[in-house]
Design an enzyme around this catalytic site. Structure first.
Site, PDB file in Angstrom:
ATOM      1  N   HIS A  84      36.679 -36.589  67.382  1.00  0.00           N
ATOM      2  CA  HIS A  84      37.116 -35.509  67.722  1.00  0.00           C
ATOM      3  C   HIS A  84      36.050 -34.751  69.073  1.00  0.00           C
ATOM      4  CE1 HIS A  84      39.214 -33.215  63.891  1.00  0.00           C
ATOM      5  NE2 HIS A  84      40.101 -33.669  65.077  1.00  0.00           N
ATOM      6  N   GLU A  86      33.978 -32.529  69.105  1.00  0.00           N
ATOM      7  CA  GLU A  86      32.893 -32.235  68.675  1.00  0.00           C
ATOM      8  C   GLU A  86      32.297 -33.290  68.750  1.00  0.00           C
ATOM      9  OE1 GLU A  86      36.486 -29.015  68.691  1.00  0.00           O
ATOM     10  OE2 GLU A  86      35.834 -31.069  67.693  1.00  0.00           O
ATOM     11  N   CYS A 117      36.834 -28.693  63.265  1.00  0.00           N
ATOM     12  CA  CYS A 117      37.415 -28.904  61.984  1.00  0.00           C
ATOM     13  C   CYS A 117      36.017 -28.766  61.217  1.00  0.00           C
ATOM     14  CB  CYS A 117      38.043 -29.852  61.904  1.00  0.00           C
ATOM     15  SG  CYS A 117      36.817 -31.940  61.964  1.00  0.00           S
ATOM     16  N   CYS A 120      33.759 -31.454  61.675  1.00  0.00           N
ATOM     17  CA  CYS A 120      32.733 -31.228  63.013  1.00  0.00           C
ATOM     18  C   CYS A 120      31.427 -29.956  62.327  1.00  0.00           C
ATOM     19  CB  CYS A 120      33.748 -31.085  64.473  1.00  0.00           C
ATOM     20  SG  CYS A 120      34.759 -32.043  64.403  1.00  0.00           S
TER      21      CYS A 120
END
Length: 176
Positions: A84, A86, A117, A120
């Site tokens: 991801h 992040e 999410c 993260c």
């Protein structure tokens, strides 16, 4: 005519929007920026790890199934090979030796084009991020965790970002 310029939140969200253009994920493009003291310290976008075939080149079977409609958004995330945005920004801090102390990520702001999410979010809380600014929602997030950690969450109006992006592109903009 008054001289206008973006707020700090608008400015750094534009940087996150720019970062997402580097994404190689075929299911969703996301960008993230970590900022401390109004200085960008790391950036990230979602996609497969370095050395792994890019998602848009067939590197992630889960994303291909998502795009084909065989699985829904949020399903089979454990099979996704893409990091991801992040997480990539947080790992970028580690790679560069940016610590979680006072001169690093402690008290920093995470700008993301999507609500982080749960995984993260846990990483962000762990490295001391205390403010999260995002544009789009995400069903697999946990805003309660951010609140429990004392982090502020700000949802930006995407129209503000479109306005400045239009100005970058040279498009005439209507005044609000």
């Amino acid at each position: 005519m008054a001289h206008e310029r973006p707020t700090w939140d608008e400015y750094f969200m534009l940087q996150a929007e720019l970062a997402k253009l580097r994404s190689n994920c075929i299911a969703k493009r996301v960008g993230a920026v970590i900022v401390s003291g109004n200085r960008q310290i790391a950036t990230g976008y979602n996609g497969t790890p370095p050395g792994v075939r890019n998602c848009h080149e067939g590197g992630c079977a889960r994303c291909a199934e998502r795009v084909e409609g065989r699985i829904a958004s949020g399903e089979a995330l454990e099979r996704c090979l893409c990091n991801h945005a992040e997480a990539n920004a947080i790992m970028h801090c580690a790679i560069l030796g940016i610590r979680a102390g006072a001169q690093g990520t402690a008290g920093a702001t995470l700008y993301s084009t999507m609500v982080p999410c749960l995984e993260c979010t846990k990483m962000a809380v762990t490295v001391g991020i205390r403010r999260v600014v995002c544009l789009e929602g995400y069903a697999e997030s946990d805003m309660g965790l951010l609140g429990a950690a004392g982090a502020e969450v700000v949802r930006m109006d995407p129209a503000a970002i479109r306005r400045w992006a239009g100005e970058i592109a040279g498009a005439p903009q209507k005044k609000p």
